[in-house]
Design a protein around this motif. Structure first.
Motif, mmCIF file in Angstrom:
data_model
loop_
_atom_site.group_PDB
_atom_site.id
_atom_site.type_symbol
_atom_site.label_atom_id
_atom_site.label_comp_id
_atom_site.label_asym_id
_atom_site.label_seq_id
_atom_site.Cartn_x
_atom_site.Cartn_y
_atom_site.Cartn_z
ATOM 1 N N ILE A 113 0.843 -1.206 0.000
ATOM 2 C CA ILE A 113 0.000 0.000 0.000
ATOM 3 C C ILE A 113 0.877 1.254 0.000
ATOM 4 O O ILE A 113 0.596 2.219 -0.724
ATOM 5 C CB ILE A 113 -0.961 -0.015 1.208
ATOM 6 C CG1 ILE A 113 -2.015 -1.112 1.001
ATOM 7 C CG2 ILE A 113 -1.616 1.343 1.413
ATOM 8 C CD1 ILE A 113 -2.874 -1.385 2.215
ATOM 9 N N TYR A 114 1.961 1.255 0.739
ATOM 10 C CA TYR A 114 2.878 2.399 0.762
ATOM 11 C C TYR A 114 3.456 2.645 -0.629
ATOM 12 O O TYR A 114 3.495 3.789 -1.107
ATOM 13 C CB TYR A 114 3.989 2.167 1.795
ATOM 14 C CG TYR A 114 5.038 3.237 1.778
ATOM 15 C CD1 TYR A 114 4.797 4.474 2.385
ATOM 16 C CD2 TYR A 114 6.267 3.028 1.155
ATOM 17 C CE1 TYR A 114 5.748 5.476 2.365
ATOM 18 C CE2 TYR A 114 7.229 4.027 1.125
ATOM 19 C CZ TYR A 114 6.967 5.248 1.727
ATOM 20 O OH TYR A 114 7.913 6.235 1.697
ATOM 21 N N ARG A 115 3.900 1.584 -1.290
ATOM 22 C CA ARG A 115 4.467 1.720 -2.640
ATOM 23 C C ARG A 115 3.419 2.248 -3.624
ATOM 24 O O ARG A 115 3.718 3.102 -4.467
ATOM 25 C CB ARG A 115 5.010 0.378 -3.126
ATOM 26 C CG ARG A 115 6.321 -0.003 -2.475
ATOM 27 C CD ARG A 115 6.915 -1.252 -3.140
ATOM 28 N NE ARG A 115 7.640 -1.985 -2.115
ATOM 29 C CZ ARG A 115 7.439 -3.246 -1.773
ATOM 30 N NH1 ARG A 115 6.536 -3.957 -2.407
ATOM 31 N NH2 ARG A 115 8.148 -3.812 -0.826
ATOM 32 N N GLN A 116 2.185 1.718 -3.508
ATOM 33 C CA GLN A 116 1.127 2.173 -4.412
ATOM 34 C C GLN A 116 0.822 3.662 -4.194
ATOM 35 O O GLN A 116 0.635 4.416 -5.167
ATOM 36 C CB GLN A 116 -0.135 1.337 -4.218
ATOM 37 C CG GLN A 116 0.003 -0.079 -4.740
ATOM 38 C CD GLN A 116 -1.177 -0.966 -4.389
ATOM 39 O OE1 GLN A 116 -1.978 -0.641 -3.516
ATOM 40 N NE2 GLN A 116 -1.274 -2.094 -5.079
ATOM 41 N N ARG A 117 0.787 4.106 -2.971
ATOM 42 C CA ARG A 117 0.552 5.525 -2.690
ATOM 43 C C ARG A 117 1.686 6.384 -3.246
ATOM 44 O O ARG A 117 1.458 7.474 -3.775
ATOM 45 C CB ARG A 117 0.414 5.753 -1.186
ATOM 46 C CG ARG A 117 -0.900 5.311 -0.628
ATOM 47 C CD ARG A 117 -0.990 5.614 0.844
ATOM 48 N NE ARG A 117 -2.291 5.249 1.365
ATOM 49 C CZ ARG A 117 -2.587 5.203 2.641
ATOM 50 N NH1 ARG A 117 -1.672 5.515 3.539
ATOM 51 N NH2 ARG A 117 -3.791 4.851 3.029
ATOM 52 N N LEU A 118 2.907 5.891 -3.101
ATOM 53 C CA LEU A 118 4.069 6.618 -3.615
ATOM 54 C C LEU A 118 3.990 6.745 -5.136
ATOM 55 O O LEU A 118 4.204 7.830 -5.693
ATOM 56 C CB LEU A 118 5.361 5.898 -3.187
ATOM 57 C CG LEU A 118 6.678 6.589 -3.501
ATOM 58 C CD1 LEU A 118 6.755 7.952 -2.819
ATOM 59 C CD2 LEU A 118 7.839 5.708 -3.071
ATOM 60 N N ILE A 119 3.637 5.664 -5.808
ATOM 61 C CA ILE A 119 3.513 5.684 -7.272
ATOM 62 C C ILE A 119 2.398 6.630 -7.705
ATOM 63 O O ILE A 119 2.572 7.433 -8.641
ATOM 64 C CB ILE A 119 3.286 4.256 -7.824
ATOM 65 C CG1 ILE A 119 4.550 3.424 -7.650
ATOM 66 C CG2 ILE A 119 2.842 4.286 -9.285
ATOM 67 C CD1 ILE A 119 4.372 1.942 -7.933
ATOM 68 N N ILE A 120 1.254 6.564 -7.046
ATOM 69 C CA ILE A 120 0.124 7.449 -7.383
ATOM 70 C C ILE A 120 0.531 8.908 -7.184
ATOM 71 O O ILE A 120 0.240 9.773 -8.028
ATOM 72 C CB ILE A 120 -1.118 7.084 -6.544
ATOM 73 C CG1 ILE A 120 -1.676 5.749 -7.016
ATOM 74 C CG2 ILE A 120 -2.177 8.183 -6.636
ATOM 75 C CD1 ILE A 120 -2.754 5.165 -6.128
ATOM 76 N N THR A 121 1.232 9.209 -6.088
ATOM 77 C CA THR A 121 1.685 10.577 -5.821
ATOM 78 C C THR A 121 2.648 11.036 -6.917
ATOM 79 O O THR A 121 2.535 12.173 -7.422
ATOM 80 C CB THR A 121 2.359 10.662 -4.440
ATOM 81 O OG1 THR A 121 1.446 10.210 -3.449
ATOM 82 C CG2 THR A 121 2.806 12.083 -4.122
ATOM 83 N N LEU A 122 3.590 10.179 -7.300
ATOM 84 C CA LEU A 122 4.549 10.529 -8.349
ATOM 85 C C LEU A 122 3.852 10.733 -9.694
ATOM 86 O O LEU A 122 4.157 11.692 -10.429
ATOM 87 C CB LEU A 122 5.633 9.454 -8.468
ATOM 88 C CG LEU A 122 6.602 9.358 -7.292
ATOM 89 C CD1 LEU A 122 7.509 8.145 -7.451
ATOM 90 C CD2 LEU A 122 7.429 10.630 -7.179
ATOM 91 N N LEU A 123 2.895 9.860 -10.024
ATOM 92 C CA LEU A 123 2.159 9.997 -11.278
ATOM 93 C C LEU A 123 1.310 11.264 -11.285
ATOM 94 O O LEU A 123 1.215 11.956 -12.313
ATOM 95 C CB LEU A 123 1.284 8.762 -11.539
ATOM 96 C CG LEU A 123 2.034 7.490 -11.918
ATOM 97 C CD1 LEU A 123 1.062 6.313 -12.010
ATOM 98 C CD2 LEU A 123 2.782 7.672 -13.235
ATOM 99 N N ALA A 124 0.701 11.591 -10.151
ATOM 100 C CA ALA A 124 -0.081 12.825 -10.056
ATOM 101 C C ALA A 124 0.821 14.035 -10.259
ATOM 102 O O ALA A 124 0.465 14.990 -10.955
ATOM 103 C CB ALA A 124 -0.800 12.889 -8.712
ATOM 104 N N GLY A 125 1.986 14.017 -9.654
ATOM 105 C CA GLY A 125 2.952 15.115 -9.827
ATOM 106 C C GLY A 125 3.412 15.229 -11.269
ATOM 107 O O GLY A 125 3.520 16.325 -11.828
ATOM 108 N N LEU A 126 3.668 14.095 -11.913
ATOM 109 C CA LEU A 126 4.071 14.078 -13.321
ATOM 110 C C LEU A 126 2.956 14.635 -14.204
ATOM 111 O O LEU A 126 3.207 15.415 -15.131
ATOM 112 C CB LEU A 126 4.446 12.656 -13.739
ATOM 113 C CG LEU A 126 4.952 12.482 -15.172
ATOM 114 C CD1 LEU A 126 6.233 13.286 -15.396
ATOM 115 C CD2 LEU A 126 5.190 11.016 -15.470
#
Length: 137
Positions: A113-126
């Motif tokens: 779940i931590y990794r998925q949140r990190l990926i979603i945050t990075l994709l949102a920023g991108l």
């Protein structure tokens, strides 16, 4: 043989007072051995006081009352209790193992779940960067 204290009154079986080899009225004791747990017997009332110097009088009470049935029933009940205790012990071990597995899975799930949140945050920023570059660029 491990013995519990006997009854305070002297014992009768079939209306006859049992007497030990000392000539004293016999006392009823209860066995605490593994082979005969809870089985009652007549013994010399001086057993506890006299140590090994007492007379050797000994007679099972249940052989006086009913031949072998109570003893066999008791032995069977003790065996069933031991089997149930073994099953309970095994179930407790299984519970501990399952609890440990569950904690491990929860820990692993937390990492995912931590990794998925990190990926979603990075994709949102991108996505914000791409949209900003498109609009202002």
């Amino acid at each position: 043989m491990d013995l519990s204290t006997g009854s305070s009154s002297m014992s009768r079986s079939s209306g006859i007072v049992k007497k030990c080899d000392c000539g004293l009225p016999a006392k009823i004791f209860t066995s605490k051995t593994e082979k005969n747990p809870g089985r009652r017997f007549f013994g010399c009332q001086l057993y506890k006081d006299g140590g090994t110097d007492h007379c050797k009088y000994f007679k099972w009470v249940d052989q006086e009352e009913v031949k072998e049935w109570p003893r066999n029933a008791l032995i069977q009940a003790v065996a069933e209790n031991r089997e149930k205790e073994r099953v309970i012990e095994q179930l407790q071990i299984t519970i501990v193992e399952l609890r440990s597995d569950l904690e491990k899975h929860l820990e692993d799930s937390g990492k995912v779940i931590y990794r998925q949140r990190l990926i979603i945050t990075l994709l949102a920023g991108l996505l914000v960067c791409v949209v900003g570059a498109y609009i202002f660029g």
